[in-house]
Design an enzyme around this catalytic site. Sequence first.
Site, PDB file in Angstrom:
ATOM      1  N   GLU A  49      38.554  30.658  61.188  1.00  9.30           N
ATOM      2  CA  GLU A  49      37.311  30.191  60.793  1.00  9.30           C
ATOM      3  C   GLU A  49      36.708  31.244  59.882  1.00  9.30           C
ATOM      4  O   GLU A  49      35.770  30.902  58.993  1.00  9.30           O
ATOM      5  CB  GLU A  49      36.539  30.165  62.373  1.00  9.30           C
ATOM      6  CG  GLU A  49      35.558  29.278  62.296  1.00  9.30           C
ATOM      7  CD  GLU A  49      35.821  27.813  61.958  1.00  9.30           C
ATOM      8  OE1 GLU A  49      36.726  27.372  62.011  1.00  9.30           O
ATOM      9  OE2 GLU A  49      34.628  27.048  61.402  1.00  9.30           O
ATOM     10  N   HIS A  73      34.343  24.632  52.936  1.00  7.98           N
ATOM     11  CA  HIS A  73      34.807  25.065  54.500  1.00  7.98           C
ATOM     12  C   HIS A  73      36.187  24.817  54.396  1.00  7.98           C
ATOM     13  O   HIS A  73      36.916  25.747  54.704  1.00  7.98           O
ATOM     14  CB  HIS A  73      33.770  24.351  55.454  1.00  7.98           C
ATOM     15  CG  HIS A  73      34.271  24.788  56.816  1.00  7.98           C
ATOM     16  ND1 HIS A  73      33.599  25.748  57.514  1.00  7.98           N
ATOM     17  CD2 HIS A  73      35.092  24.343  57.495  1.00  7.98           C
ATOM     18  CE1 HIS A  73      33.977  26.199  58.537  1.00  7.98           C
ATOM     19  NE2 HIS A  73      35.055  25.292  58.855  1.00  7.98           N
ATOM     20  N   GLU A  74      36.624  23.651  54.315  1.00  6.02           N
ATOM     21  CA  GLU A  74      37.953  23.206  54.596  1.00  6.02           C
ATOM     22  C   GLU A  74      38.969  23.806  53.313  1.00  6.02           C
ATOM     23  O   GLU A  74      40.105  24.226  53.632  1.00  6.02           O
ATOM     24  CB  GLU A  74      38.232  21.810  54.398  1.00  6.02           C
ATOM     25  CG  GLU A  74      37.505  20.606  55.409  1.00  6.02           C
ATOM     26  CD  GLU A  74      37.613  21.459  56.820  1.00  6.02           C
ATOM     27  OE1 GLU A  74      38.801  21.736  57.071  1.00  6.02           O
ATOM     28  OE2 GLU A  74      36.987  21.145  57.780  1.00  6.02           O
TER      29      GLU A  74
END
Lengths: 505, 505
Positions: free
Chosen positions: A299, A269-270
């Site tokens: 996002e 995700h990061e």
Amino acid sequence: MTVVTYEAELKFLDYVKKMMNYEEALNVMFWDLRTGAPKDGVEQRSEVISQLSTDVFNMSVSDEMAGYLEKLEHLAAEGKLSEKTQKTVEECRKEYDRNTKIPEAEYTAYVKLQARSESIWETAKAESNFEMFRPYLEEIVAYKKKFISYWGYKENCYNVLLDMYEPGMTVEVLDRVFGELRERIVPLVKQIAASGKLLKTEPLTKHFPKEQQRTLSLELLRQLDYNFDAGRLDETVHPFAITLNPGDVRITTKYDESDFRTAIFGTIHECGHAVYEQNISKDLIGTPLCDGTSMGIHESQSLFFENFIGRNKQFWKKNYDVLKKHASGQFDDVSLDEFYDAINEAKPSLIRIEADELTYVLHVMVRYEIEKDLFDGSLDVKDLPRVWNEKMEEYLGIRPQNDATGVLQDVHWSGGDFGYFPSYALGYIYAAQLKQAMLKDIPNFDQLLLDGNIAPVRSWLTEHIHRYGKLKKPLEILQDVTGEGLNAAYLAAYLEDKYKNIYNI
Amino acid sequence: MTVVTYEAELKFLDYVKKMMNYEEALNVMFWDLRTGAPKDGVEQRSEVISQLSTDVFNMSVSDEMAGYLEKLEHLAAEGKLSEKTQKTVEECRKEYDRNTKIPEAEYTAYVKLQARSESIWETAKAESNFEMFRPYLEEIVAYKKKFISYWGYKENCYNVLLDMYEPGMTVEVLDRVFGELRERIVPLVKQIAASGKLLKTEPLTKHFPKEQQRTLSLELLRQLDYNFDAGRLDETVHPFAITLNPGDVRITTKYDESDFRTAIFGTIHECGHAVYEQNISKDLIGTPLCDGTSMGIHESQSLFFENFIGRNKQFWKKNYDVLKKHASGQFDDVSLDEFYDAINEAKPSLIRIEADELTYVLHVMVRYEIEKDLFDGSLDVKDLPRVWNEKMEEYLGIRPQNDATGVLQDVHWSGGDFGYFPSYALGYIYAAQLKQAMLKDIPNFDQLLLDGNIAPVRSWLTEHIHRYGKLKKPLEILQDVTGEGLNAAYLAAYLEDKYKNIYNI
């Protein structure tokens, strides 16, 4: 028309660059504080951070800044500025107005209230006592409403808050899109619950040594085209990605030895956030444009990586043996299909940050609707717990037994961060739209994942999104890439397809 | 007399605190750059560092600073300032004069020359070609002489350079003390060579895994009373200790798997520096007094730890089993006595930074004498290689075969750092004098080391040295602690005693 560079423009760009340099110093210190800075130095470090933050703030509202903005806005009106300068002026104007329109005394009082309110919220959450937090939240909302009246707004006052995180986003659009999405997801969640199918998730929580998780994380990051010459991976308590400059975008993660998903999916995700900022055009360095264009688009990149790559079956077909090699035998009797189903389990739960890919957006909608009603006056703070629980029951079919696992769970409202939550859901919607558009150019997407060749996917995202930084607004990006506006149909279709398959419904 | 606080004093202290805060931000960035910052971000980071350094420099020479200094020097003359403010004023005055007396154009030209000269020196060293470096060094020396004439001096112009690193130190004192020391060490080195005794050093260079070295380093640091709540240990290329603030003093080290001494003695050495700064009085935070009082006193602390603790037999009696536990069996057949002798081996060598405890000061003396003669005009730059080699032969009995391992080995002169080298030797001399004084209060010093109880030793150093920061000048500290001035006899006696024992001479 030839664009010439004016003296005021050069001075302005120098001035802005200086602010950005201070920001970089601040970000180095933030990163450091969260990756093992010794505790005895924190108090004095906070003073340094406060001083540099004040410097940046003062520069953003100074008479010098006001002078530049006035001069350059004239030049812009005559079409005499480069696109970069013009957009930089727009960003600085937004910041200038936002920070100068509130009377100083009120702003100071508000900042104090914020700090107090956050600390009260912590206790209130620990004791599951909404009444303790209520008066503070009421005051925060009242301040925020007053600020909005200073800033000014058209149509809906909540749009002002949305615009801070998602420039151009409105209640009108969100109501439509979230409504459509809810109508397709709520029934799906119910069907899954009714199916009674249980996935084999026990192996996921067996012991997985930290060092091995780290090695695996590094291996996956390399495959995901994260550039280690422009980044590094460290350990922290609350994982994040942080940009010091586009040549130095760092990822942090957390290792839970009894649930490897925390680190692996957290890192992926990061990585999506970091890859975005690593690939912003170098030409924008030193301006506020050298940043993700909005919370929602940011996002969309992290969720694209986490879900569309990291939870894709072909990605794990490529990497399942690697995972097994680093694990401690817990997956030896688990087939790839069983593993794939397990990491995609969907199950209604009370806590947003622990929610799965399917139910997450419903958590966001509960918060969005409450915020919207708070600001149009149709809902009072005192009624929040009741309304929260009713909505949870309606959308997710479960009801919190106390406010700690209900209305008090998120820190955001205690700090006055209204308008922020919708970005999380927007990220999903954008990501699905982007995926759809990408498939036209990269029809062999799945095959690339199976080959461990993510570079073309990353390049496509850079080409269409990353490199622009804040040069394009979120809905402009969406329009240019997909040819349409915000549309939840792609996310809904993706989720229906995926989960009907996994749960055989 | 009551000391009251004046408005100008408060404003001045605020102003200085702001400078110190920028320094802290700079130090966080320096630390970060040397402990794994990704390479692609370095260029932009340098701009941030350059901006903040310029801010600090400008503040140190501003009209505002000049105004404060003038006002406060009046108050000081009337005895109306606290000791802390008065000494802070003195430090800022020194800095102000040093930075404002040189014409700006000359200083800019000099900074450019420095950068060019350092890069030429790198090539010249790699090619062992002094002639390539010579014209740059000549120009650097000429500039430095001109600067000294701007700053002004009494008696010997080289004293101005000494004073930058060792306030109050003079050629007169150094000539006497270095002379005495040389007369006792040179014969000792010859006796050792003549003894023909060979120590069993091979086990020291057997494979020692990096992770194990790190664990051992951490264990020793804890025993040495390094405060991990106010520090951390990281890896780097050129080890150093760095203070962000007294609650955050970090150590870095380098692991050589084929010579564990690099990391272990390096870490103990840096620990001495770090423990100094961790224990400066918190009352001095935010002033330039919150720093070691001089290079020499700083080095006395690191050398006290490295040699008087880290190469003490009782220390290893306590820790030899710990070392063996982490090593890979290479010490299983080595007795403690053999190990102790081996880590204290003394052998003339060409490179200063690889020199042992005994011969190190002779390397420093070669440099000191050359610098002194360069600045009093009795030596020309062109004669440096010849003079260097002659002195090496005279003091150490060995002669470099080329300039790379001779006169070109150190970076210092290429950057104009003259007057710095003597501090290294002063550190040894101070340390021996401090040890002598400490024994009066702590006669059971050796027993404490054997017990692994270093806290009383550390406390004594804090009580007499650390806590004062720059409130006391180096020779003032020495006088207060030992009741006498600089005296090389203690170091000479310690070395004679130690090495006669080890080499049975």
